[in-house]
Design an enzyme around this catalytic site. Sequence first.
Site, mmCIF file in Angstrom:
data_model
loop_
_atom_site.group_PDB
_atom_site.id
_atom_site.type_symbol
_atom_site.label_atom_id
_atom_site.label_comp_id
_atom_site.label_asym_id
_atom_site.label_seq_id
_atom_site.Cartn_x
_atom_site.Cartn_y
_atom_site.Cartn_z
ATOM 1 N N PHE A 188 0.805 -1.225 0.028
ATOM 2 C CA PHE A 188 -0.002 0.018 -0.157
ATOM 3 C C PHE A 188 0.917 1.023 -0.006
ATOM 4 C CE2 PHE A 188 -4.538 0.617 1.044
ATOM 5 C CZ PHE A 188 -5.182 -0.396 0.252
ATOM 6 N N GLN A 195 -7.817 14.467 3.266
ATOM 7 C CA GLN A 195 -7.183 13.612 2.226
ATOM 8 C C GLN A 195 -8.095 13.258 0.892
ATOM 9 O OE1 GLN A 195 -6.588 8.973 2.848
ATOM 10 N NE2 GLN A 195 -4.557 9.959 2.958
ATOM 11 N N HIS A 214 -7.970 10.946 -2.454
ATOM 12 C CA HIS A 214 -7.541 9.887 -2.791
ATOM 13 C C HIS A 214 -7.246 9.696 -4.404
ATOM 14 C CE1 HIS A 214 -7.123 5.538 -3.848
ATOM 15 N NE2 HIS A 214 -7.421 5.163 -2.328
ATOM 16 N N LEU A 252 -14.680 5.042 -5.450
ATOM 17 C CA LEU A 252 -12.977 4.691 -5.172
ATOM 18 C C LEU A 252 -12.593 3.418 -5.956
ATOM 19 C CD1 LEU A 252 -10.887 5.136 -3.247
ATOM 20 C CD2 LEU A 252 -11.565 3.353 -1.895
ATOM 21 N N GLU A 310 -6.547 1.571 -3.457
ATOM 22 C CA GLU A 310 -5.071 1.875 -3.514
ATOM 23 C C GLU A 310 -4.313 0.438 -3.476
ATOM 24 O OE1 GLU A 310 -3.283 4.784 -1.250
ATOM 25 O OE2 GLU A 310 -1.914 3.186 -0.258
ATOM 26 N N ARG A 335 -0.601 9.179 -0.473
ATOM 27 C CA ARG A 335 -1.614 9.665 -1.140
ATOM 28 C C ARG A 335 -1.430 11.126 -1.764
ATOM 29 N NH1 ARG A 335 -6.555 6.245 1.793
ATOM 30 N NH2 ARG A 335 -5.845 4.330 0.738
ATOM 31 N N HIS A 362 -11.656 11.944 -0.030
ATOM 32 C CA HIS A 362 -11.687 10.612 0.569
ATOM 33 C C HIS A 362 -11.721 10.509 1.908
ATOM 34 C CE1 HIS A 362 -11.187 6.334 0.329
ATOM 35 N NE2 HIS A 362 -9.939 6.141 1.088
ATOM 36 N N ARG A 415 -2.971 10.323 6.010
ATOM 37 C CA ARG A 415 -3.146 9.178 6.417
ATOM 38 C C ARG A 415 -2.588 8.018 5.431
ATOM 39 N NH1 ARG A 415 -7.167 4.823 5.508
ATOM 40 N NH2 ARG A 415 -8.350 6.310 4.304
HETATM 41 C C1 LIG Z 1 -14.837 3.875 -0.359
HETATM 42 C C2 LIG Z 1 -13.904 3.940 0.878
HETATM 43 C C3 LIG Z 1 -13.054 2.748 1.094
HETATM 44 C C4 LIG Z 1 -12.302 2.948 1.913
HETATM 45 N N1 LIG Z 1 -11.191 1.701 2.109
HETATM 46 C C5 LIG Z 1 -10.222 1.699 3.254
HETATM 47 C C6 LIG Z 1 -9.438 0.813 3.185
HETATM 48 O O1 LIG Z 1 -9.273 0.021 2.336
HETATM 49 N N2 LIG Z 1 -8.612 0.835 4.469
HETATM 50 C C7 LIG Z 1 -8.777 1.791 5.343
HETATM 51 O O2 LIG Z 1 -7.940 1.648 6.402
HETATM 52 N N3 LIG Z 1 -9.556 2.660 5.454
HETATM 53 C C8 LIG Z 1 -10.369 2.792 4.145
HETATM 54 N N4 LIG Z 1 -11.355 3.826 4.210
HETATM 55 C C9 LIG Z 1 -11.617 4.407 5.355
HETATM 56 C C10 LIG Z 1 -12.319 3.765 6.282
HETATM 57 O O3 LIG Z 1 -13.223 2.885 5.942
HETATM 58 C C11 LIG Z 1 -13.057 4.732 7.172
HETATM 59 O O4 LIG Z 1 -12.401 5.662 7.871
HETATM 60 C C12 LIG Z 1 -13.847 3.891 8.626
HETATM 61 O O5 LIG Z 1 -14.305 2.932 7.994
HETATM 62 C C13 LIG Z 1 -14.926 4.827 9.268
HETATM 63 O O6 LIG Z 1 -15.218 4.015 10.381
HETATM 64 P P1 LIG Z 1 -16.545 4.497 11.331
HETATM 65 O O7 LIG Z 1 -16.710 3.554 12.316
HETATM 66 O O8 LIG Z 1 -15.658 5.760 11.904
HETATM 67 O O9 LIG Z 1 -17.422 5.273 10.484
HETATM 68 P P2 LIG Z 1 -18.524 4.603 9.689
HETATM 69 O O10 LIG Z 1 -18.128 3.034 9.209
HETATM 70 O O11 LIG Z 1 -18.842 5.445 8.558
HETATM 71 O O12 LIG Z 1 -19.808 4.476 10.357
HETATM 72 C C14 LIG Z 1 -20.531 5.717 11.038
HETATM 73 C C15 LIG Z 1 -21.814 5.291 11.550
HETATM 74 O O13 LIG Z 1 -22.387 6.462 12.227
HETATM 75 C C16 LIG Z 1 -23.600 6.586 11.922
HETATM 76 N N5 LIG Z 1 -23.913 7.781 12.099
HETATM 77 C C17 LIG Z 1 -23.436 9.004 11.238
HETATM 78 N N6 LIG Z 1 -24.003 10.276 11.594
HETATM 79 C C18 LIG Z 1 -25.066 9.680 12.570
HETATM 80 C C19 LIG Z 1 -25.962 10.509 13.093
HETATM 81 N N7 LIG Z 1 -25.996 11.798 13.123
HETATM 82 N N8 LIG Z 1 -26.916 9.863 13.947
HETATM 83 C C20 LIG Z 1 -26.897 8.683 14.185
HETATM 84 N N9 LIG Z 1 -25.794 8.057 13.401
HETATM 85 C C21 LIG Z 1 -25.021 8.414 12.861
HETATM 86 C C22 LIG Z 1 -23.728 5.871 10.837
HETATM 87 O O14 LIG Z 1 -25.300 5.017 10.748
HETATM 88 C C23 LIG Z 1 -22.940 4.528 10.957
HETATM 89 O O15 LIG Z 1 -23.467 3.459 11.501
HETATM 90 C C24 LIG Z 1 -12.218 3.863 2.960
HETATM 91 C C25 LIG Z 1 -13.248 4.723 3.120
HETATM 92 C C26 LIG Z 1 -14.152 4.803 1.983
HETATM 93 C C27 LIG Z 1 -14.961 5.885 1.743
#
Ligand SMILES: Cc1cc2nc3c(=O)[nH]c(=O)nc-3n(C[C@H](O)[C@H](O)[C@H](O)COP(=O)(O)OP(=O)(O)OC[C@H]3O[C@@H](n4cnc5c(N)ncnc54)[C@H](O)[C@@H]3O)c2cc1C
Length: 560
Positions: A113, A226, A228, A238, A241, A272, A340, A375
């Site tokens: 990566f 960031q 991507h 997306l 990577e 990135r 991203h 990141r």
């Molecule tokens: C397309 C994509 C690919 C990625 N690929 C990678 C990767 O390969 N490797 C890596 O390390 N990172 C990757 N990332 C980054 C990583 O996936 C995210 O940063 C991480 O998964 C975020 O997790 P989280 O639990 O913080 O948020 P999320 O998984 O987004 O969860 C947020 C939660 O909050 C809830 N929520 C939001 N707002 C509210 C509200 N107002 N009230 C109630 N609930 C709410 C939603 O319902 C959801 O359940 C990627 C990101 C994207 C967008």
Amino acid sequence: MRKHEVVVVGAGLAGQRAALAAIEAGREVAIVTKLHPLRSHSGAAQGGINAAVGADDSVDTHIYDTVKGSDYLGDQDAIEFFCKSAGPTVIEMEHFGTIFSRGADGSLARRAFGGAGFPRTIYAADRTGLALLQGLWERLGSERFTMYEEWELAKLVVRDGRVQGLIALDRRRGEFEGIAARSIVVATGPSGRVYGRTTNAHSCAGDGVSVAYEAGAFLKDMEFVQFHPTALLESSILITEGARGEGGILKNAAGERFMSKYAPHALELASRDVVSRSIVTEVREGRGFSGPYGGYVHLELMHLGKEKVESRLQEICDYSRLFAGIDPVTQPIPVYPAQHYMMGGVGTDIHGATNIAGLFAAGEAACVSVHGANRLGGNSLLDTLVFGKEAGIAAAEFAAKASTPELTAADVTEATAPYRAWSSRTDGEDPSALRKEMQQTMDRYAGIYRTESDLAEGLKRIRAVKKRFERVRVVDQSKVFNLNLTDAIETGEMIELAEVILVGAYARTESRGAHFRVDYPKRDDARWMKHTLAQMGPEGPTLSYSPVAFTRWEAKERVY
Ligand SMILES: Cc1cc2nc3c(=O)[nH]c(=O)nc-3n(C[C@H](O)[C@H](O)[C@H](O)COP(=O)(O)OP(=O)(O)OC[C@H]3O[C@@H](n4cnc5c(N)ncnc54)[C@H](O)[C@@H]3O)c2cc1C
């Protein structure tokens, strides 16, 4: 009034991991989430999760790569803790039931990566996030906590220096409800929809970050956004990577592998920020392709062969075929950078604690900071699990000792008065038009290359949008799943974040990681080796700064 010991807002990887930790610490837990847990953006993560597992890799190299990747803005004590926790975290997830891809000898498969000195990204084909989410969801067990699904956090109530509870909209019924809590973990994920061109899902509206900011929490390092390098043209879906990790290469319109000019050693696998800037430079200087959706470059996978492309990058094949009408086995993929990830978020310590007693944050909504100014791919999934767990433990400890919170019906009535005003207006601003204007402003004025005049213009425009938002109108009067209302709530929250990003970026007169100022192209450690803290003031964000923690690594020039 509903009452719980620990309330976790968000059911992505960070929220679920926090909830599991709090339950295992013996506390009574509720989860509030606007999406079904498995619909969280974590499930969109493709490429993988970093951990130095295997005797051929070392935790120290992972630490060093992360420190360097952060352009020395990451806190080294936090990064050391983070990388040391990586191996046990991945093994734990595999014990929870996550099915990772395997090498020929049965060991965990690893791919290269960007910005990493060793191929240490562990993956489940290109569906890593979904595999992790599924394993954790099964482990969590839905009977062990109270679930408020389709509930959207709207306000946090803070009194007497501590959090007392929250107010959320039950979207199914269209009612705002109060939930008293001894402690709250904000794990609401990404804020990417502040931009128009983003890889983030529509739900990634940063509303939790903004609600915490309005309640008095510090936001940290929000100017570091960031981009991507490889998002599919037009849709900005997306292209992981991992595609470059598997050997994919970037070419301009002249057929040149242009990364050799910008990162002679790491090439396509530089970090990135470096690859994104290189693509934009190629296009701006006329060496890209052009089409109805703007300039772009090619990502080529053809030389990898059908078998590898279709087995390791299944989703990339599907997306390219479905959304761009091209087959990556035989044709190049048209790509351009898109927003991203937010390095910034609600400022926390290693245990998720914010500056408000009883309020914790984790995952992409938080900023510990381990990612600093940039990141590394694969470090965010790890962040959600490592710091989600820490925040859950700390929130449980706080709840065990805290007195009963006080939240009354009057709190709910007072906090929700603005929303009633939106719905009773007979004329006013359309929230979706304001959202669009905000997104276009951020795309244009707060993108990859920034200047003082662009940022000033962006801020002027965002403040004008904010002013117009005071007259926002919700036309739809229905109770059940009123998307006009949720759109208005989210748009209002995102405008606040857009302002914080611009104010921080305008103030930071240097270039570091993802924040590139054309007018200040060098990193300036003497003046800017510090975190930006933004707190909500009557006239918008007020900035202060805090020191960066150093342990073993001195700041050096960053070359790939
Ligand atoms: C397309 C994509 C690919 C990625 N690929 C990678 C990767 O390969 N490797 C890596 O390390 N990172 C990757 N990332 C980054 C990583 O996936 C995210 O940063 C991480 O998964 C975020 O997790 P989280 O639990 O913080 O948020 P999320 O998984 O987004 O969860 C947020 C939660 O909050 C809830 N929520 C939001 N707002 C509210 C509200 N107002 N009230 C109630 N609930 C709410 C939603 O319902 C959801 O359940 C990627 C990101 C994207 C967008």
